[in-house]
Design an enzyme around this catalytic site. Structure first.
Site, mmCIF file in Angstrom:
data_model
loop_
_atom_site.group_PDB
_atom_site.id
_atom_site.type_symbol
_atom_site.label_atom_id
_atom_site.label_comp_id
_atom_site.label_asym_id
_atom_site.label_seq_id
_atom_site.Cartn_x
_atom_site.Cartn_y
_atom_site.Cartn_z
ATOM 1 N N ASP A 158 0.830 -1.208 0.000
ATOM 2 C CA ASP A 158 0.000 0.000 0.000
ATOM 3 C C ASP A 158 0.868 1.263 0.000
ATOM 4 O O ASP A 158 1.999 1.254 0.475
ATOM 5 C CB ASP A 158 -0.920 -0.021 1.230
ATOM 6 C CG ASP A 158 -2.123 0.902 1.072
ATOM 7 O OD1 ASP A 158 -2.346 1.401 -0.045
ATOM 8 O OD2 ASP A 158 -2.829 1.123 2.068
ATOM 9 N N HIS A 215 2.347 3.255 -8.952
ATOM 10 C CA HIS A 215 2.117 1.830 -9.218
ATOM 11 C C HIS A 215 3.268 1.241 -10.020
ATOM 12 O O HIS A 215 3.704 0.121 -9.787
ATOM 13 C CB HIS A 215 0.803 1.620 -9.988
ATOM 14 C CG HIS A 215 -0.414 2.050 -9.223
ATOM 15 N ND1 HIS A 215 -0.590 1.764 -7.895
ATOM 16 C CD2 HIS A 215 -1.511 2.757 -9.595
ATOM 17 C CE1 HIS A 215 -1.746 2.258 -7.483
ATOM 18 N NE2 HIS A 215 -2.324 2.874 -8.496
ATOM 19 N N LEU A 218 10.547 -20.744 -4.231
ATOM 20 C CA LEU A 218 9.572 -19.792 -3.689
ATOM 21 C C LEU A 218 8.291 -19.746 -4.535
ATOM 22 O O LEU A 218 8.362 -19.652 -5.762
ATOM 23 C CB LEU A 218 10.202 -18.390 -3.674
ATOM 24 C CG LEU A 218 9.263 -17.238 -3.306
ATOM 25 C CD1 LEU A 218 9.004 -17.209 -1.803
ATOM 26 C CD2 LEU A 218 9.836 -15.897 -3.748
#
Ligand code: IPE
Ligand code: IPE
Ligand code: MG
Length: 260
Positions: free
Chosen positions: A39, A56, A150
């Protein structure tokens, strides 16, 4: 050759002091599954008099940095909240931009993800995504499905309440078809029906940007996760920030209701 050189130049090596801390952290219990509510992109951009979408775009680079570092740490699954079921309420221009980011991210970084044995997955309502976003995700899923390192799990068009409603629907259908009886339904069964059912238990949730709320993220999965909040905006979040969160996690006493 030139590409390699450019890559090195734009991505400077981590300082020795950080690498030393990384090695120390690796000797201690590592959270298996870390989730991040990424965020603060808009506020990061606003601070710089840039359009929100510039935040972004910068945040996408942080995704790369943090994925790479989580892999180095030995985290098994990293779930990144990239777009919520509520984020459709934003202006079309911003939503369109956000929907193009997975494509850009994966075009740029998929070769490295493949090389580093990362497996790309997604949770959320896939069908409601634009076709080009679906294709980018599907392509990355396929290209990395054999990888067993991962798990990089994007929460994209994800909402925890929607997930839970879908679980309830699925279980009711099984019950109506008499494939299960009410007494078959226990915590493990519900868990297995979640979109994260195959992932390790969530150990650590991080939210950036100073907001202290969950915004409809992994409500069931967070039951016993450790929580970490930082004021840093996502585009400024870096390896040291993640390492700090891990070091702090390693100092905590997780009791799970017992006396520890
Ligand atoms: C997080 O940054 C990215 C998404 C929610 C898609 P924001 O866009 O929410 O940034 P702020 O919270 O407005 O600063
Ligand atoms: C949560 O951030 C969703 C993502 C990070 C993708 P928001 O910025 O949408 O959350 P609220 O609106 O501040 O709760
Ligand atoms: Mg926000």
């Amino acid at each position: 050759m030139l590409d390699k050189f450019l890559l090195k130049k734009s991505e400077p090596a981590l300082p020795d002091s950080l690498l030393k801390r990384l090695n120390e952290a690796r000797k201690k219990p590592m959270p298996n599954h870390v989730a991040i509510i990424m965020d603060g992109n808009g506020r990061w951009a606003k601070q710089r008099n840039l359009p929100r979408v510039a935040g972004h775009h910068e945040g996408m680079k942080t995704v790369h940095k943090i994925t790479r570092f989580a892999n180095e740490l030995g985290v098994k699954a990293l779930t990144l909240y990239a777009f919520s079921t509520e984020n459709w309420k934003r202006p079309k221009f911003e939503v369109d931009f956000l929907m193009k980011l997975p494509g850009e991210y994966l075009t740029t970084y998929l070769p490295e993800l493949i090389e580093k044995n990362v497996k790309v997955e997604m949770i959320g309502d896939f069908e409601a995504l634009p076709k080009h976003t679906q294709q980018a995700i599907e392509n990355a899923r396929k290209a990395t499905e054999q990888n067993d390192g991962l798990v990089l799990n994007f929460a994209l068009n994800y909402g925890s309440r929607l997930e839970l409603v879908n679980v309830v629907k699925h279980i009711s259908e099984l019950a109506v078809a008499q494939q299960i009886a009410p007494e078959d339904i226990d915590e493990a069964f519900v868990e297995s029906c979640l979109m994260t059912g195959h992932l390790p238990e969530l150990d650590l949730l991080i939210r950036t940007s100073g907001e202290v709320r969950l915004s409809n993220f992994m409500l069931w999965q967070l039951a016993y996760a450790e929580l970490a909040f930082t004021n840093v905006y996502w585009p400024d979040y870096n390896e040291e920030c993640l390492l700090e969160a891990i070091e702090d996690f390693q100092l905590r006493n997780r009791r799970f209701g017992s006396l520890g």
